[in-house]
Design a protein around this motif. Structure first.
Motif, PDB file in Angstrom:
ATOM      1  N   VAL A  82     -29.477  26.115 -43.783  1.00 40.88           N
ATOM      2  CA  VAL A  82     -28.071  26.425 -43.552  1.00 40.88           C
ATOM      3  C   VAL A  82     -27.188  25.227 -43.897  1.00 40.88           C
ATOM      4  CG1 VAL A  82     -26.375  26.920 -41.736  1.00 40.88           C
ATOM      5  CG2 VAL A  82     -28.508  28.227 -41.848  1.00 40.88           C
ATOM      6  N   SER A  83     -27.629  24.027 -43.516  1.00 41.57           N
ATOM      7  CA  SER A  83     -26.844  22.814 -43.765  1.00 41.57           C
ATOM      8  C   SER A  83     -27.740  21.593 -43.630  1.00 41.57           C
ATOM      9  CB  SER A  83     -25.677  22.720 -42.767  1.00 41.57           C
ATOM     10  OG  SER A  83     -24.956  21.513 -42.951  1.00 41.57           O
ATOM     11  N   ASP A  84     -27.267  20.458 -44.133  1.00 44.04           N
ATOM     12  CA  ASP A  84     -27.976  19.200 -43.906  1.00 44.04           C
ATOM     13  C   ASP A  84     -27.563  18.563 -42.587  1.00 44.04           C
ATOM     14  OD1 ASP A  84     -25.443  18.681 -44.832  1.00 44.04           O
ATOM     15  OD2 ASP A  84     -26.055  17.468 -46.542  1.00 44.04           O
ATOM     16  N   THR A  85     -26.723  19.250 -41.816  1.00 47.98           N
ATOM     17  CA  THR A  85     -26.369  18.765 -40.478  1.00 47.98           C
ATOM     18  C   THR A  85     -27.411  19.143 -39.428  1.00 47.98           C
ATOM     19  OG1 THR A  85     -25.102  20.777 -40.000  1.00 47.98           O
ATOM     20  CG2 THR A  85     -23.905  18.936 -40.990  1.00 47.98           C
ATOM     21  N   VAL A  86     -28.411  19.920 -39.805  1.00 43.77           N
ATOM     22  CA  VAL A  86     -29.384  20.428 -38.819  1.00 43.77           C
ATOM     23  C   VAL A  86     -30.526  19.447 -38.573  1.00 43.77           C
ATOM     24  CG1 VAL A  86     -28.853  22.809 -39.468  1.00 43.77           C
ATOM     25  CG2 VAL A  86     -30.808  21.656 -40.539  1.00 43.77           C
ATOM     26  N   HIS A 127      -6.979   9.016 -49.991  1.00 42.29           N
ATOM     27  CA  HIS A 127      -8.069   9.114 -49.005  1.00 42.29           C
ATOM     28  C   HIS A 127      -9.267   9.826 -49.601  1.00 42.29           C
ATOM     29  CE1 HIS A 127     -10.357   9.720 -45.351  1.00 42.29           C
ATOM     30  NE2 HIS A 127     -10.301  11.027 -45.515  1.00 42.29           N
ATOM     31  N   LEU A 128     -10.457   9.311 -49.291  1.00 43.42           N
ATOM     32  CA  LEU A 128     -11.714   9.929 -49.719  1.00 43.42           C
ATOM     33  C   LEU A 128     -12.457  10.485 -48.515  1.00 43.42           C
ATOM     34  CD1 LEU A 128     -14.025  10.589 -51.673  1.00 43.42           C
ATOM     35  CD2 LEU A 128     -14.822   8.231 -51.407  1.00 43.42           C
ATOM     36  N   ASP A 129     -12.645  11.801 -48.515  1.00 44.18           N
ATOM     37  CA  ASP A 129     -13.556  12.437 -47.571  1.00 44.18           C
ATOM     38  C   ASP A 129     -14.944  12.325 -48.175  1.00 44.18           C
ATOM     39  OD1 ASP A 129     -15.124  14.070 -46.031  1.00 44.18           O
ATOM     40  OD2 ASP A 129     -13.942  15.885 -46.300  1.00 44.18           O
ATOM     41  N   GLY A 130     -15.665  11.299 -47.758  1.00 45.24           N
ATOM     42  CA  GLY A 130     -16.981  11.017 -48.333  1.00 45.24           C
ATOM     43  C   GLY A 130     -18.110  11.490 -47.444  1.00 45.24           C
ATOM     44  N   ALA A 131     -17.991  12.710 -46.929  1.00 47.03           N
ATOM     45  CA  ALA A 131     -19.018  13.236 -46.021  1.00 47.03           C
ATOM     46  C   ALA A 131     -20.409  13.143 -46.640  1.00 47.03           C
ATOM     47  CB  ALA A 131     -18.692  14.679 -45.637  1.00 47.03           C
ATOM     48  N   ARG A 132     -20.496  13.428 -47.931  1.00 47.41           N
ATOM     49  CA  ARG A 132     -21.786  13.333 -48.641  1.00 47.41           C
ATOM     50  C   ARG A 132     -21.681  12.327 -49.790  1.00 47.41           C
ATOM     51  NH1 ARG A 132     -21.283  18.793 -47.121  1.00 47.41           N
ATOM     52  NH2 ARG A 132     -23.025  19.535 -45.836  1.00 47.41           N
ATOM     53  N   LEU A 133     -20.981  11.242 -49.546  1.00 48.13           N
ATOM     54  CA  LEU A 133     -20.754  10.246 -50.596  1.00 48.13           C
ATOM     55  C   LEU A 133     -22.051   9.597 -51.063  1.00 48.13           C
ATOM     56  CD1 LEU A 133     -18.766   8.720 -52.370  1.00 48.13           C
ATOM     57  CD2 LEU A 133     -18.386   7.128 -50.478  1.00 48.13           C
ATOM     58  N   PHE A 134     -22.998   9.383 -50.151  1.00 44.75           N
ATOM     59  CA  PHE A 134     -24.258   8.767 -50.560  1.00 44.75           C
ATOM     60  C   PHE A 134     -25.030   9.675 -51.519  1.00 44.75           C
ATOM     61  CE2 PHE A 134     -23.328   6.279 -46.743  1.00 44.75           C
ATOM     62  CZ  PHE A 134     -23.541   4.993 -47.228  1.00 44.75           C
ATOM     63  N   LYS A 177     -25.445  13.772 -42.086  1.00 47.81           N
ATOM     64  CA  LYS A 177     -25.814  14.809 -43.055  1.00 47.81           C
ATOM     65  C   LYS A 177     -27.076  14.342 -43.797  1.00 47.81           C
ATOM     66  CE  LYS A 177     -21.348  17.097 -43.499  1.00 47.81           C
ATOM     67  NZ  LYS A 177     -20.524  16.322 -42.552  1.00 47.81           N
ATOM     68  N   GLY A 178     -26.923  13.957 -45.059  1.00 45.63           N
ATOM     69  CA  GLY A 178     -28.099  13.578 -45.835  1.00 45.63           C
ATOM     70  C   GLY A 178     -28.875  12.408 -45.271  1.00 45.63           C
ATOM     71  N   ALA A 182     -28.893  10.875 -39.427  1.00 45.47           N
ATOM     72  CA  ALA A 182     -28.552  10.423 -38.083  1.00 45.47           C
ATOM     73  C   ALA A 182     -28.077  11.616 -37.255  1.00 45.47           C
ATOM     74  CB  ALA A 182     -27.470   9.353 -38.142  1.00 45.47           C
ATOM     75  N   PRO A 183     -28.211  11.567 -35.929  1.00 46.49           N
ATOM     76  CA  PRO A 183     -27.834  12.723 -35.117  1.00 46.49           C
ATOM     77  C   PRO A 183     -26.333  12.903 -34.962  1.00 46.49           C
ATOM     78  CG  PRO A 183     -28.581  10.948 -33.699  1.00 46.49           C
ATOM     79  CD  PRO A 183     -28.850  10.514 -35.109  1.00 46.49           C
ATOM     80  N   ILE A 184     -25.568  11.846 -35.137  1.00 43.06           N
ATOM     81  CA  ILE A 184     -24.118  11.923 -34.933  1.00 43.06           C
ATOM     82  C   ILE A 184     -23.479  10.694 -35.565  1.00 43.06           C
ATOM     83  CG2 ILE A 184     -24.161  10.679 -32.717  1.00 43.06           C
ATOM     84  CD1 ILE A 184     -21.997  12.540 -31.683  1.00 43.06           C
ATOM     85  N   GLY A 185     -22.217  10.841 -35.977  1.00 38.64           N
ATOM     86  CA  GLY A 185     -21.466   9.657 -36.346  1.00 38.64           C
ATOM     87  C   GLY A 185     -20.932   9.620 -37.765  1.00 38.64           C
ATOM     88  N   SER A 186     -19.710   9.124 -37.881  1.00 36.26           N
ATOM     89  CA  SER A 186     -19.067   8.854 -39.163  1.00 36.26           C
ATOM     90  C   SER A 186     -18.351   7.516 -39.077  1.00 36.26           C
ATOM     91  CB  SER A 186     -18.073   9.953 -39.526  1.00 36.26           C
ATOM     92  OG  SER A 186     -18.739  11.133 -39.929  1.00 36.26           O
ATOM     93  N   ILE A 187     -18.034   6.974 -40.231  1.00 34.40           N
ATOM     94  CA  ILE A 187     -17.363   5.677 -40.322  1.00 34.40           C
ATOM     95  C   ILE A 187     -16.073   5.850 -41.111  1.00 34.40           C
ATOM     96  CG2 ILE A 187     -17.520   3.324 -41.231  1.00 34.40           C
ATOM     97  CD1 ILE A 187     -19.493   3.602 -39.087  1.00 34.40           C
ATOM     98  N   LEU A 188     -14.994   5.226 -40.626  1.00 29.59           N
ATOM     99  CA  LEU A 188     -13.750   5.157 -41.389  1.00 29.59           C
ATOM    100  C   LEU A 188     -13.593   3.731 -41.896  1.00 29.59           C
ATOM    101  CD1 LEU A 188     -11.208   6.708 -42.308  1.00 29.59           C
ATOM    102  CD2 LEU A 188     -10.056   5.793 -40.280  1.00 29.59           C
TER     103      LEU A 188
END
Length: 341
Positions: free
Chosen positions: A6-10, A168-175, A201-202, A205-211
């Motif tokens: 369904v997603s790479d968030t799982v 602004h870059l939404d880099g949710a899957r930037l890696f 995501k990819g 990690a279980p949680i977290g983003s960086i700005l």
């Protein structure tokens, strides 16, 4: 064997990641006294060649904070019609910042500098909202994991500079994008005023983003994060998962991309599949033939312990990830080869 595409968030933390989290040194991050959070922020800022970073509980909060920082109520931002900030952040652009969106019809979620230029409202025409921000997403979610070309991003930045717009870059899957196109973090760090990157995501990690941004902007972001309820206490346990992910899970993204391409080829061979969109990273979007519904495909795969998601209008999505192992991949490929309607 349940297989969740369904997603790479799982993804769930591996035993090694859990052990690394368990050993983390922690403090109170609201007072900026958590050493592991501070280490993660410093590490990512250095990686991207920017001055500062701030840890967030979610990518949505990081994106919404950036928009709040870079706009004023009544302003307008430019983004693609597929943009996550518009489609999947619960109307936060309007609710949190009082900003409207000028949505462009890009290519698989990607917009061009010429499109941006044509979309800017005349700044002295006070009847229209003031254009102040351009947001791009890399990779694109609804665009099927498509990756921007760096040269086009540079052209967009030139337009932003000329017309005094923030970028602004939404880099949710930037890696995923960087691995697929052999790019470096600092190449993005020098282009954008703010960048959000996701660790859950990819990277697994279980949680977290960086700005990411400059010192002054991140100092202001600390206040906005607090207003949004994102101040966390002993969050070093979560930051440790991010550090482990950065150290261990970037290179292996090529496996996710390979498996996605192989799934795409398997789907292309099926008569009940109408089209498979181009695959660059870990997202596979396909549409089914006329007369066949998304629900029928999902139900048949569920019977075989495979979960995928529906996108509407006859489109479905699969996303490969850290927990999708080779034995599962072989089973899915075999299942698809035998699946007919």
């Amino acid at each position: 064997m349940e297989i969740n595409l369904v997603s790479d968030t799982v993804t769930k933390p591996t035993p090694e990641m859990m052990q690394f989290m368990f050993k983390a040194q922690v403090g109170d991050d609201v007072y900026k006294q958590d050493p592991t959070v501070n280490e993660l922020e410093a590490r990512v800022a250095k990686m991207f060649g920017v001055e500062a970073a701030l840890f967030f509980p979610s990518g949505t909060m990081a994106n919404q904070t950036a928009i709040k920082l870079l706009t004023n109520p009544g302003d307008e931002l430019i983004a693609d019609k597929y943009a996550h900030i518009y489609n999947f952040e619960a109307g936060g652009v309007a609710f949190n910042s009082g900003v409207t969106c000028n949505l462009l019809d890009g290519d698989r979620g990607m917009i061009t500098a010429s499109q941006v230029l044509s979309a800017i409202n005349p700044p002295d025409f006070y009847h229209s909202p003031l254009t102040t921000l351009v947001c791009v997403e890399n990779t694109t979610n609804k665009g099927g994991g498509a990756c921007y070309d760096l040269e086009e991003l540079k052209k967009i930045r030139m337009v932003c500079d000329k017309y005094n717009l923030k970028f602004h870059l939404d880099g949710a899957r930037l890696f995923n994008a960087m691995v697929a196109k052999h790019q470096r973090p600092d190449q993005f760090g020098e282009l954008f005023h703010t960048i959000s990157i996701c660790l859950s995501k990819g990277l697994g990690a279980p949680i977290g983003s960086i700005l990411l941004s400059d010192h002054a902007t991140i100092k202001r972001a600390l206040r906005i994060r607090k207003i949004f309820g994102g101040g966390m206490r002993q969050s070093g346990f979560l930051a440790a998962a991010g550090i482990f992910a950065l150290e261990n899970n970037i290179g292996r993204l090529t496996e996710d991309h390979r498996r996605a391409r192989e799934l795409g080829r398997a789907l292309t061979a099926k008569s009940w599949v109408k089209t498979v969109e181009p695959i660059e990273t870990n997202i596979v979007i396909f549409s089914v033939r006329d007369g066949l519904t998304e629900r029928q495909v999902i139900d048949k795969l569920n019977e075989r312990s495979i979960a995928i998601s529906a996108l509407g209008k006859g489109k479905l999505r699969l996303v490969t990830h850290l927990d999708y192992r080779e034995v599962m991949h072989s089973y899915v490929l075999e299942t698809l080869s035998k699946l007919d309607f």
